[in-house]
Enzyme design. Structure first.
Site, PDB file in Angstrom:
ATOM      1  N   LYS A  33     -17.266 -37.443   3.539  1.00  0.00           N
ATOM      2  CA  LYS A  33     -17.421 -37.844   4.607  1.00  0.00           C
ATOM      3  C   LYS A  33     -17.323 -39.186   5.235  1.00  0.00           C
ATOM      4  CE  LYS A  33     -22.223 -38.281   4.724  1.00  0.00           C
ATOM      5  NZ  LYS A  33     -22.286 -39.721   5.093  1.00  0.00           N
ATOM      6  N   THR A  34     -17.607 -40.152   4.299  1.00  0.00           N
ATOM      7  CA  THR A  34     -17.651 -41.495   4.680  1.00  0.00           C
ATOM      8  C   THR A  34     -16.000 -41.811   4.703  1.00  0.00           C
ATOM      9  OG1 THR A  34     -19.571 -42.073   3.531  1.00  0.00           O
ATOM     10  CG2 THR A  34     -18.129 -43.884   4.054  1.00  0.00           C
ATOM     11  N   ASP A 225     -22.373 -40.813  12.317  1.00  0.00           N
ATOM     12  CA  ASP A 225     -22.838 -40.339  10.842  1.00  0.00           C
ATOM     13  C   ASP A 225     -24.288 -39.641  10.641  1.00  0.00           C
ATOM     14  OD1 ASP A 225     -22.385 -39.892   8.319  1.00  0.00           O
ATOM     15  OD2 ASP A 225     -22.472 -42.191   7.732  1.00  0.00           O
ATOM     16  N   GLU A 226     -24.458 -38.835   9.887  1.00  0.00           N
ATOM     17  CA  GLU A 226     -25.635 -38.320   9.432  1.00  0.00           C
ATOM     18  C   GLU A 226     -26.194 -37.699  10.675  1.00  0.00           C
ATOM     19  OE1 GLU A 226     -26.244 -37.819   6.223  1.00  0.00           O
ATOM     20  OE2 GLU A 226     -25.457 -39.607   4.991  1.00  0.00           O
ATOM     21  N   GLN A 256     -28.831 -31.314   4.419  1.00  0.00           N
ATOM     22  CA  GLN A 256     -29.326 -32.417   3.873  1.00  0.00           C
ATOM     23  C   GLN A 256     -30.367 -32.984   4.850  1.00  0.00           C
ATOM     24  OE1 GLN A 256     -26.756 -35.313   1.523  1.00  0.00           O
ATOM     25  NE2 GLN A 256     -25.269 -33.604   2.035  1.00  0.00           N
ATOM     26  N   ARG A 614     -27.552 -35.616  -6.120  1.00  0.00           N
ATOM     27  CA  ARG A 614     -27.277 -37.062  -6.384  1.00  0.00           C
ATOM     28  C   ARG A 614     -26.548 -37.169  -7.675  1.00  0.00           C
ATOM     29  NH1 ARG A 614     -26.420 -37.985  -2.127  1.00  0.00           N
ATOM     30  NH2 ARG A 614     -26.759 -35.753  -1.740  1.00  0.00           N
TER      31      ARG A 614
END
Length: 774
Positions: A33-34, A225-226, A256, A614
């Protein structure tokens, strides 16, 4: 089409090429996504959108820096400098520097961190004569913070009978008065706390339509973002800024969303399509980070949640190893397992410490892990502990620097007015506070006019106060022409701080001196870095804002080769080849305080999903049968989350018959085997009761003379390996690897002197020691 677009897969290309209108990108863990956000910004700039018209909001400064670097590699450093990109707090702090004067704040307002806020609230509680055991300053600060994030101002609070009744029921009816006092004191000190940066931005955009119009016109393309982690206050700011052009792109993953305790509202992402018309919906479902086993196991977990957006995360990576589940007897043994496992991986695969992370639900769990890592000489770093900028000596220097920028800063002044000691006692400070409140002025302004106000302060003390004012003003004059480093170095010397710590010859004093030196090095580095930015001066105010908005993870340089220890909340956005998730027990994870409603339990499950994803190569899940909680050893029950993972993706290193959760707490071996030939009849035969053989005294005496070693309970004595000799390399389940230096004694009294790899030499009784000869 630009060449960098070819680096994307088809799913990633679609949102990047979607130029106008609202769009939402649902991005699974590790799906890139980044990269999508970064390339979308670069693509917009290549399509002729002015960098000044793009606003990108992230949740960490580290993420913003990484994105800026990637964009500058594509479109060039010069244009990238013109982007408004950073965290919500840093971007809106910048906006308030420009237009906060309309709300009555100076452009050089101070940003209070959590510690500053708590100190001020503690002072207010004391001044109001309230019981500090009922009005605990941390709880009050949390309450005020939640009000601000929900846009409940002081006025809104006093207009809400339900809120006031709730505080009255909690025996804290004066919360509203403390809130009012706190807001007034911050305003008088020219200070905002973190929550104010959002609350005041909302106030500015709501009360001044011309300001809103200015920023709507400027930010024609907005990227967030997020998005699942935004709270109500952040949501309203973004909604207001995007309302005119509606060119808003939000990226996130409802799976998340783990910050509801900070006010994050998952409905912001779930309801995005209701807020905007003709929303473009895109899904990034290919995970590039983890193995198939990890991705599929995580999917099997999150599938148990009912409230979620539909997506199917998959990966083309190898199957990888199964997820390992390990049971320990105690938390100390759990720590040893983690340390030994890390050690083994390092030895067998020549891996660095930085490739391992240990994640836990609460900070207190780190102690047992730390003890075990120290004993194996494995270096580690704890994230979320005491930040460098929260250390006393650093706060002292920063408080002086804050006074240079904003002499009204009450908390900074109270901290350093008598440090180093200059004969200004607490009684004098209390009189200054009372006078400041009486006149509605700052403490510094009262000190400036000390000769004109009758405060019953003696002449020598008045001179000391005047000298302090003169010193601060001399720093302010120097600040007009000096950069942050030159001024900070001068302040550290002139105030006597360096001399104070130099006089203290203890190891602590030396460490404090070194920390101040490190701070000055950091300021120098900051000044050099600011030279590269178009609109930066390298001045003190820029440095203080950068420090105020920094987080523990932002300060990580990444060069330390250490095992990372952190809570799962802090691990979000990070990735490690090997991840150990410890404390997988009911009432710990899921937390006992987060199982009252389905929504709370689903957030705990999302937290587990975040922890598991992670890991790149291998994940370990550990739990204990007993754990110390509040000083008491309690029986622990394995977490329900362990049962929820599809069993084909896991390997149980310590299997239990009958599954994870239902196990006998008693070892059946202690009862021995039943000898049926010796079973007695329970009913009389022919009316005669069965005889009972009682040993006579002679038999009892014989039994008592049996040597203790012959009557030891089964399981206490270990078979001694016949290969064990002086010079043998051995492994001990608790102390790790070592070398036998000497063996002495005979029979059951044999002892071995062993030097272990972590440096300790221990004498072990061989019949009780589980030693494995290597």
């Amino acid at each position: 089409m630009s060449s960098f677009i070819d680096e994307l897969n088809d799913a990633q290309k679609a949102p990047v090429l979607h130029k106008d209108g609202p769009l939402m990108v649902i991005a699974g863990a590790g799906s890139g996504k980044t990269r999508v956000l970064t390339y979308r910004i670069a693509y917009l700039m290549e399509q002729g959108v002015d960098a000044f018209n793009i606003l990108a909001l992230t949740f960490t400064n580290k993420a913003a820096r990484e994105m800026k670097k990637r964009i500058s590699d594509i479109v060039g450093v010069s244009e990238t400098k013109n982007l408004w990109m950073g965290t919500f707090h840093s971007v809106f702090a910048k906006l308030l520097r420009y237009d906060g004067d309309k709300l009555g704040f100076p452009s050089n307002f101070t940003i209070y961190d959590t510690q500053d806020s708590q100190r001020l609230i503690a002072s207010i509680i004391k001044e109001m004569g309230l019981d500090k055991d009922i009005y605990k300053y941390k709880q009050v600060q949390n309450r005020i913070s939640s009000f601000k994030n929900s846009l409940i101002t002081v006025k809104a609070y006093f207009n809400n009978p339900e809120l006031m009744e709730a505080d009255a029921m909690a025996k804290r009816p004066r919360i509203g008065d403390i809130y009012q006092n706190y807001v007034d004191r911050c305003f008088k000190a020219g200070a905002m706390d973190f929550d104010d940066l959002l609350l005041r931005t909302n106030e500015l955009l709501t009360r001044f339509p011309d300001v809103l119009l200015k920023y709507q016109d400027r930010f024609r393309y907005i990227l967030v973002d997020e998005y699942q982690d935004t709270n109500h206050s952040q949501y309203l700011i973004v909604r207001a800024l995007a309302d005119r052009f509606q060119n808003i792109c939000v990226v996130g993953d409802d799976a998340q969303s783990i910050y509801s305790f900070r006010g994050a509202n998952i409905s912001n992402i779930l309801n995005f399509q209701r807020d905007y018309d003709n929303v473009g919906m895109y899904r990034l479902e290919q995970n590039y980070r983890s193995t198939k086993n990890i991705v599929n196991a995580a999917n099997s977990i999150i599938a148990k949640n009912k409230n979620q957006l539909e997506k199917n995360v998959w990966t083309a990576n190898d199957d990888g190893a199964a997820i390992k589940i390990h049971r320990s007897i105690t938390d100390a043994e759990e720590g040893r397992f983690v340390a030994n496992s890390i050690w083994d991986h390092k030895m067998q695969h020549q891996m660095g410490n930085g490739e391992f992370a240990v994640l836990y639900r609460t900070n207190s769990q780190s102690r047992a892990i730390e003890d075990a890592l120290r004993k194996r000489d494995i270096p580690y770093r704890i994230y979320g502990g005491l930040s460098f900028y929260q250390r006393k000596e650093i706060k002292d220097v920063l408080s002086y620097l804050r006074l240079v920028i904003n002499p009204k800063d009450e908390e900074a002044l109270k901290r350093v007015i008598n440090f180093p000691a200059r004969g200004i006692g607490q009684t004098t400070i209390d009189k200054l506070v009372v006078a400041a409140n009486h006149y509605g002025r700052s403490i510094f302004e009262v000190m400036e006019n000390i000769s004109k106000i009758d405060l019953k302060i003696n002449a020598p003390t008045k001179r000391k106060l005047e000298d302090f004012v003169t010193m601060v003003k001399s720093f302010q004059i120097m600040n007009e022409g000096a950069d942050a480093f030159t001024l900070a170095e001068h302040v550290a010397k002139k105030t006597g701080l360096l001399l104070e710590f130099k006089k203290d010859g203890t190891p602590e004093g030396i460490a404090r001196m070194e920390n101040i030196e490190e701070l000055l090095n950091g300021i120098k580095d900051f000044v050099e870095g600011q030279k590269e930015l178009a609109d930066a001066t390298g001045g003190l105010s820029e440095f203080l804002e950068d420090v105020a908005l920094a987080t523990d993870l932002d300060n990580d340089t990444g060069d330390d080769d250490r095992v990372a220890l952190m809570t799962i909340h802090l691990a979000k956005g990070l990735e490690f080849p090997y991840v150990y998730i410890v404390g997988m027990e009911e009432d710990l994870f899921p937390s006992g305080m987060s199982m009252n409603t389905r929504s709370e339990l689903e957030e705990e499950r999302r937290l587990f999903y975040v922890a598991l994803t992670r890991a790149e190569k291998q994940a370990y899940l550990t739990y204990t049968q007993n754990r110390y909680r509040w000083g008491k050893l309690i029986d622990a029950e394995p977490s329900r989350f362990l049962e929820e993972i599809d069993e084909k993706y896991v390997e149980n290193l310590t299997p239990l018959d009958g599954g994870y959760r239902y196990k006998s707490m008693i070892d059946a071996n202690i009862f021995g085997e039943v000898d049926k030939s010796k079973l007695r009849q329970t009913k009389p035969v022919n009316g005669t009761p069965p005889s009972i053989d009682r040993p006579n005294m002679t038999q009892l005496q014989k039994l008592r003379k049996i040597k203790p070693e012959l009557s030891q309970p089964v399981g206490n004595i270990n078979t001694i390996d016949p290969n064990l000799a002086e010079g043998s390399l051995v492994n001990h389940s608790r102390f790790g690897r070592g070398k036998v230096l000497k063996i002495e004694g005979v029979g059951n009294d044999r002892k071995a002197e062993i030097k272990f790899d972590h440096g300790d030499v221990k004498k072990l009784l061989l019949r009780f020691s589980k030693l494995e000869v290597l």
